[in-house]
Design a protein around this motif. Structure first.
Motif, PDB file in Angstrom:
ATOM      1  N   PHE A  49       0.862  -1.072  -0.041  1.00  0.00           N
ATOM      2  CA  PHE A  49      -0.004  -0.086  -0.083  1.00  0.00           C
ATOM      3  C   PHE A  49       0.977   1.252   0.130  1.00  0.00           C
ATOM      4  O   PHE A  49       0.765   2.255  -0.959  1.00  0.00           O
ATOM      5  CB  PHE A  49      -0.737   0.087   1.095  1.00  0.00           C
ATOM      6  CG  PHE A  49      -1.698   1.420   1.258  1.00  0.00           C
ATOM      7  CD1 PHE A  49      -2.634   1.801   0.595  1.00  0.00           C
ATOM      8  CD2 PHE A  49      -1.115   2.304   2.060  1.00  0.00           C
ATOM      9  CE1 PHE A  49      -3.335   3.101   0.654  1.00  0.00           C
ATOM     10  CE2 PHE A  49      -1.511   3.648   2.383  1.00  0.00           C
ATOM     11  CZ  PHE A  49      -2.766   3.880   1.541  1.00  0.00           C
ATOM     12  N   TYR A  50       1.754   1.404   1.037  1.00  0.00           N
ATOM     13  CA  TYR A  50       2.541   2.458   1.104  1.00  0.00           C
ATOM     14  C   TYR A  50       3.400   2.979  -0.225  1.00  0.00           C
ATOM     15  O   TYR A  50       3.507   3.797  -0.635  1.00  0.00           O
ATOM     16  CB  TYR A  50       3.458   2.659   2.279  1.00  0.00           C
ATOM     17  CG  TYR A  50       2.545   3.159   3.577  1.00  0.00           C
ATOM     18  CD1 TYR A  50       1.794   4.442   3.290  1.00  0.00           C
ATOM     19  CD2 TYR A  50       2.072   2.320   4.531  1.00  0.00           C
ATOM     20  CE1 TYR A  50       1.385   4.820   4.182  1.00  0.00           C
ATOM     21  CE2 TYR A  50       1.351   2.816   5.491  1.00  0.00           C
ATOM     22  CZ  TYR A  50       0.804   4.323   5.294  1.00  0.00           C
ATOM     23  OH  TYR A  50      -0.006   4.824   6.472  1.00  0.00           O
ATOM     24  N   ASN A  51       3.909   1.625  -0.796  1.00  0.00           N
ATOM     25  CA  ASN A  51       4.755   1.843  -2.097  1.00  0.00           C
ATOM     26  C   ASN A  51       3.755   2.481  -3.029  1.00  0.00           C
ATOM     27  O   ASN A  51       4.212   3.058  -3.915  1.00  0.00           O
ATOM     28  CB  ASN A  51       5.344   0.314  -2.611  1.00  0.00           C
ATOM     29  CG  ASN A  51       6.424   0.099  -1.647  1.00  0.00           C
ATOM     30  OD1 ASN A  51       7.000   0.742  -0.933  1.00  0.00           O
ATOM     31  ND2 ASN A  51       6.600  -1.374  -1.497  1.00  0.00           N
ATOM     32  N   ASN A  52       2.618   2.036  -3.141  1.00  0.00           N
ATOM     33  CA  ASN A  52       1.553   2.362  -4.106  1.00  0.00           C
ATOM     34  C   ASN A  52       1.334   3.848  -4.158  1.00  0.00           C
ATOM     35  O   ASN A  52       1.268   4.586  -4.934  1.00  0.00           O
ATOM     36  CB  ASN A  52       0.374   1.513  -4.281  1.00  0.00           C
ATOM     37  CG  ASN A  52       0.275   0.242  -4.771  1.00  0.00           C
ATOM     38  OD1 ASN A  52       1.287   0.003  -5.595  1.00  0.00           O
ATOM     39  ND2 ASN A  52      -0.387  -0.759  -4.434  1.00  0.00           N
ATOM     40  N   PHE A  53       0.756   4.135  -2.503  1.00  0.00           N
ATOM     41  CA  PHE A  53       0.643   5.363  -2.357  1.00  0.00           C
ATOM     42  C   PHE A  53       1.717   6.588  -2.573  1.00  0.00           C
ATOM     43  O   PHE A  53       1.712   7.579  -3.155  1.00  0.00           O
ATOM     44  CB  PHE A  53       0.194   5.637  -0.743  1.00  0.00           C
ATOM     45  CG  PHE A  53      -0.524   6.852  -0.318  1.00  0.00           C
ATOM     46  CD1 PHE A  53      -1.191   7.508  -1.222  1.00  0.00           C
ATOM     47  CD2 PHE A  53      -0.187   7.169   0.946  1.00  0.00           C
ATOM     48  CE1 PHE A  53      -1.978   8.531  -0.707  1.00  0.00           C
ATOM     49  CE2 PHE A  53      -0.728   8.310   1.512  1.00  0.00           C
ATOM     50  CZ  PHE A  53      -1.420   9.171   0.671  1.00  0.00           C
ATOM     51  N   MET A  54       3.049   6.065  -1.903  1.00  0.00           N
ATOM     52  CA  MET A  54       4.027   7.199  -2.211  1.00  0.00           C
ATOM     53  C   MET A  54       4.681   7.215  -3.907  1.00  0.00           C
ATOM     54  O   MET A  54       4.899   8.369  -4.236  1.00  0.00           O
ATOM     55  CB  MET A  54       5.252   6.743  -1.477  1.00  0.00           C
ATOM     56  CG  MET A  54       4.930   7.037  -0.014  1.00  0.00           C
ATOM     57  SD  MET A  54       6.521   6.663   1.068  1.00  0.00           S
ATOM     58  CE  MET A  54       6.047   5.344   2.028  1.00  0.00           C
ATOM     59  N   SER A  55       4.006   6.204  -4.585  1.00  0.00           N
ATOM     60  CA  SER A  55       4.475   6.342  -5.885  1.00  0.00           C
ATOM     61  C   SER A  55       3.527   7.178  -6.801  1.00  0.00           C
ATOM     62  O   SER A  55       3.617   7.589  -7.957  1.00  0.00           O
ATOM     63  CB  SER A  55       4.550   4.976  -6.612  1.00  0.00           C
ATOM     64  OG  SER A  55       3.316   4.444  -6.921  1.00  0.00           O
ATOM     65  N   GLN A  56       2.313   7.836  -6.084  1.00  0.00           N
ATOM     66  CA  GLN A  56       1.433   8.720  -6.847  1.00  0.00           C
ATOM     67  C   GLN A  56       1.777  10.037  -6.963  1.00  0.00           C
ATOM     68  O   GLN A  56       1.407  10.620  -7.961  1.00  0.00           O
ATOM     69  CB  GLN A  56       0.026   8.667  -5.644  1.00  0.00           C
ATOM     70  CG  GLN A  56      -0.463   7.271  -5.664  1.00  0.00           C
ATOM     71  CD  GLN A  56      -1.582   6.920  -6.497  1.00  0.00           C
ATOM     72  OE1 GLN A  56      -1.953   7.637  -7.250  1.00  0.00           O
ATOM     73  NE2 GLN A  56      -1.681   5.551  -6.493  1.00  0.00           N
ATOM     74  N   SER A  57       2.773  10.621  -6.042  1.00  0.00           N
ATOM     75  CA  SER A  57       3.383  11.863  -6.217  1.00  0.00           C
ATOM     76  C   SER A  57       4.587  12.170  -5.373  1.00  0.00           C
ATOM     77  O   SER A  57       4.530  11.535  -4.130  1.00  0.00           O
ATOM     78  CB  SER A  57       2.236  12.818  -5.819  1.00  0.00           C
ATOM     79  OG  SER A  57       2.035  13.022  -4.473  1.00  0.00           O
TER      80      SER A  57
END
Length: 164
Positions: free
Chosen positions: A58-66
């Motif tokens: 989740f945090y890898n996905n979230f932090m890759s957002q911006s």
């Protein structure tokens, strides 16, 4: 000589139009309510959350957002943050299942402008990252379940955003 009969569309009266609009509105509301299914969301989360990799993904996905999202977590103890995420998602799900909004309001207060200053625009990125993570970890994930997740969490997320 016979007059040619034309088939003109039926004349509808205002009351007829209002009844049609009311019926369509009711049908749309019923469809939206059908999409909100906290039990399906609860089961989906249960299939996903027992794997600790879920929270890392989740945090890898979230932090890759911006870049801005990544910067928010620059000095964060991510182990502790993953624990907070686990509880936060559960609170959102339990609120949808009828739990008091006290925990949601506490999240809204802690994420407000005066505290963590999490801008409301980040919540759509957060939800997208959650959906992307569920898609990986829930073997029963489907487009319909995605719609159900979004519809089920939306009221709580909107409450949090409104407290900014």
């Amino acid at each position: 000589m016979t007059a040619a009969l034309t088939s003109a569309p039926p004349v509808r009266h205002r009351a007829d139009n209002e009844r049609i609009c009311d019926a369509l509105t009711l049908r749309l509301i019923q469809q939206e309510i059908a999409m909100v299914d906290p039990d399906q969301v609860f089961q989906s989360y249960g299939r996903s959350c027992n794997n600790p990799q879920f929270y890392e993904d989740f945090y890898n996905n979230f932090m890759s957002q911006s870049d801005e999202v990544r910067k928010m977590f620059a000095n964060t103890d991510m182990s502790a943050q993953r624990g907070l995420l686990r509880g936060g998602i559960m609170w959102l799900v339990m609120h949808a299942r009828g739990m008091s909004d006290a925990k949601i309001r506490a999240l809204g207060e802690s994420h407000s402008r005066e505290k963590l200053n999490i801008h409301p625009s980040y919540y759509s990125l957060w939800l997208d990252a959650l959906i992307d993570t569920l898609r990986i970890h829930d073997p029963e994930f489907s487009p319909q379940l995605e719609t159900t997740w979004r519809a089920t969490l939306s009221p709580s997320i909107e409450m949090i955003k409104s407290m900014y």
